[in-house]
Design a protein around this motif. Structure first.
Motif, mmCIF file in Angstrom:
data_model
loop_
_atom_site.group_PDB
_atom_site.id
_atom_site.type_symbol
_atom_site.label_atom_id
_atom_site.label_comp_id
_atom_site.label_asym_id
_atom_site.label_seq_id
_atom_site.Cartn_x
_atom_site.Cartn_y
_atom_site.Cartn_z
ATOM 1 N N VAL A 1 0.857 -1.466 -0.064
ATOM 2 C CA VAL A 1 -0.728 -0.009 0.457
ATOM 3 C C VAL A 1 1.139 0.785 0.090
ATOM 4 C CG1 VAL A 1 -1.406 1.141 1.750
ATOM 5 C CG2 VAL A 1 -2.012 -1.787 1.114
ATOM 6 N N VAL A 2 0.264 2.436 -1.074
ATOM 7 C CA VAL A 2 1.300 3.291 -0.933
ATOM 8 C C VAL A 2 0.240 4.339 -1.051
ATOM 9 C CG1 VAL A 2 2.306 4.646 -2.137
ATOM 10 C CG2 VAL A 2 2.670 2.302 -2.389
ATOM 11 N N THR A 3 0.680 5.220 0.029
ATOM 12 C CA THR A 3 -0.543 6.081 0.318
ATOM 13 C C THR A 3 -0.350 7.651 0.563
ATOM 14 O OG1 THR A 3 -2.376 7.003 1.582
ATOM 15 C CG2 THR A 3 -0.706 5.495 3.167
ATOM 16 N N ALA A 4 -0.746 8.749 0.990
ATOM 17 C CA ALA A 4 -0.128 10.299 0.775
ATOM 18 C C ALA A 4 -0.117 10.174 2.491
ATOM 19 C CB ALA A 4 -1.322 11.612 0.249
ATOM 20 N N ALA A 5 -1.350 9.643 3.225
ATOM 21 C CA ALA A 5 -1.291 9.327 5.009
ATOM 22 C C ALA A 5 -0.411 8.281 5.805
ATOM 23 C CB ALA A 5 -2.774 8.126 4.709
ATOM 24 N N ASP B 1 0.437 8.002 8.839
ATOM 25 C CA ASP B 1 -0.046 8.122 10.252
ATOM 26 C C ASP B 1 -0.458 6.554 10.811
ATOM 27 O OD1 ASP B 1 -2.788 7.212 11.808
ATOM 28 O OD2 ASP B 1 -3.761 8.895 10.967
ATOM 29 N N GLU B 2 0.308 6.299 12.012
ATOM 30 C CA GLU B 2 0.541 4.555 11.923
ATOM 31 C C GLU B 2 -0.841 3.982 12.122
ATOM 32 O OE1 GLU B 2 2.699 5.089 15.652
ATOM 33 O OE2 GLU B 2 4.607 5.789 14.653
ATOM 34 N N SER B 3 -1.771 4.522 12.927
ATOM 35 C CA SER B 3 -2.857 3.960 13.113
ATOM 36 C C SER B 3 -3.537 3.385 12.014
ATOM 37 C CB SER B 3 -3.614 4.487 13.739
ATOM 38 O OG SER B 3 -4.596 5.356 12.482
ATOM 39 N N GLN C 1 -3.891 -0.570 10.623
ATOM 40 C CA GLN C 1 -5.232 -0.952 9.527
ATOM 41 C C GLN C 1 -4.908 -1.981 8.478
ATOM 42 O OE1 GLN C 1 -8.062 2.174 9.483
ATOM 43 N NE2 GLN C 1 -7.514 2.474 11.544
ATOM 44 N N VAL C 2 -4.414 -0.980 7.353
ATOM 45 C CA VAL C 2 -4.329 -1.750 6.550
ATOM 46 C C VAL C 2 -3.013 -3.141 6.364
ATOM 47 C CG1 VAL C 2 -2.397 -0.940 4.405
ATOM 48 C CG2 VAL C 2 -3.632 0.321 5.567
ATOM 49 N N LEU C 3 -2.195 -2.921 7.447
ATOM 50 C CA LEU C 3 -1.494 -4.652 7.733
ATOM 51 C C LEU C 3 -2.028 -5.451 7.973
ATOM 52 C CD1 LEU C 3 1.898 -3.183 8.886
ATOM 53 C CD2 LEU C 3 1.247 -4.078 6.391
ATOM 54 N N SER C 4 -2.955 -5.430 8.950
ATOM 55 C CA SER C 4 -3.627 -6.588 9.813
ATOM 56 C C SER C 4 -4.571 -7.133 8.474
ATOM 57 C CB SER C 4 -4.458 -5.661 10.958
ATOM 58 O OG SER C 4 -5.434 -4.613 11.273
ATOM 59 N N ALA C 5 -5.462 -5.858 7.922
ATOM 60 C CA ALA C 5 -5.996 -6.649 6.132
ATOM 61 C C ALA C 5 -5.672 -7.240 5.812
ATOM 62 C CB ALA C 5 -6.795 -4.991 6.058
ATOM 63 N N GLY C 6 -4.475 -7.084 5.766
ATOM 64 C CA GLY C 6 -3.401 -8.165 4.974
ATOM 65 C C GLY C 6 -2.408 -7.746 3.913
ATOM 66 N N ALA C 7 -2.636 -6.843 3.727
ATOM 67 C CA ALA C 7 -1.215 -5.925 2.894
ATOM 68 C C ALA C 7 -0.196 -6.543 3.244
ATOM 69 C CB ALA C 7 -1.578 -4.947 2.672
ATOM 70 N N SER C 8 0.611 -6.554 3.062
ATOM 71 C CA SER C 8 2.472 -6.845 3.232
ATOM 72 C C SER C 8 3.076 -5.711 3.854
ATOM 73 C CB SER C 8 2.606 -7.574 1.466
ATOM 74 O OG SER C 8 2.332 -8.430 1.329
ATOM 75 N N ALA C 9 3.059 -4.685 3.238
ATOM 76 C CA ALA C 9 4.398 -3.505 3.232
ATOM 77 C C ALA C 9 2.928 -2.632 2.821
ATOM 78 C CB ALA C 9 4.758 -3.567 2.754
ATOM 79 N N PHE C 10 4.029 -1.503 3.828
ATOM 80 C CA PHE C 10 3.129 -0.218 3.824
ATOM 81 C C PHE C 10 3.907 1.393 3.392
ATOM 82 C CE2 PHE C 10 1.735 4.257 5.958
ATOM 83 C CZ PHE C 10 0.347 4.146 5.937
ATOM 84 N N VAL C 11 4.164 1.771 2.278
ATOM 85 C CA VAL C 11 4.926 2.789 2.074
ATOM 86 C C VAL C 11 4.718 4.261 2.037
ATOM 87 C CG1 VAL C 11 6.846 3.660 0.150
ATOM 88 C CG2 VAL C 11 6.469 1.080 1.192
ATOM 89 N N THR C 12 4.395 5.411 2.640
ATOM 90 C CA THR C 12 3.890 6.522 2.480
ATOM 91 C C THR C 12 5.203 7.626 1.022
ATOM 92 O OG1 THR C 12 6.055 7.932 3.751
ATOM 93 C CG2 THR C 12 3.216 7.203 4.918
#
Length: 186
Positions: free
Chosen positions: A143-147, A149-151, A155-166
């Motif tokens: 997931v790549v987002t402008a947000a 926000d740690e919360s 949520q994204v990682l617990s929903a099934g995403a493997s990584a989060f990048v701003t």
């Protein structure tokens, strides 16, 4: 003349690599990180690494399959920027700008990784991740987002995403995130 290291890449065609090719890290019995990308050795590994693996006078054939990446963002300029950023390390198999096209592309293209904007038209929030994983359980979601926000990240990682990048960190963090996701799934 000494043989140089041979590598089979996406089309499985041998190409010559510089003699300074170095195996950086063992991931599993036959998967290694070579200059930052997961590589599968095609030779038997009876007792770990073959002797002389970093000897430029020896030839080893290794297989490197570049990750197949699907890009999903509602901004055409960002899709183009992501494509340019990843082109040297990944095979970008498609670009989509809404949720319906995303689901169609996943079933048709079967990417290894989806680079997904968190907020896109026709995406039903976090339920989209479970739908993607139902259609293609082997596909990983970054997931790549402008947000920033740690919360949201949790949520994204617990929903099934493997990584989060701003998005502000995408130039520095996207490719390393892809490499980590691939290394975990190897």
């Amino acid at each position: 003349a000494p043989a140089s290291t041979a590598v089979a890449v996406a089309m499985r065609a041998p190409v010559r690599m510089p003699p300074d090719l170095v195996l950086n890290q063992r991931i599993s019995e036959s998967i290694f990180l070579v200059q930052g990308m997961p590589i599968a050795l095609t030779l038997p590994l009876a007792a770990g690494l073959p002797a002389g693996i970093n000897d430029p006078k020896r030839t080893f054939v290794i297989e490197s399959r570049r990750p197949r990446v699907l890009l999903a963002d509602d901004n055409a300029g960002i899709l183009l920027a992501f494509d340019r950023l990843l082109r040297s390390s990944c095979d970008v198999v498609g670009r989509v700008s809404d949720g319906d096209a995303l689901i169609d592309a996943i079933t048709t293209l079967q990417p290894d990784i989806v680079i997904l904007d968190l907020f896109m038209p026709e995406i039903e929030g976090l339920e989209t991740y479970s739908r993607i994983l139902q259609l293609a359980p082997q596909t990983k979601i970054v997931v790549v987002t402008a947000a920033d926000d740690e919360s949201i990240e949790e949520q994204v990682l617990s929903a099934g995403a493997s990584a989060f990048v701003t998005k502000p960190r995408v130039v520095d963090d996207l490719l390393p995130a892809i490499q980590r996701v691939l290394a975990k799934s190897a």
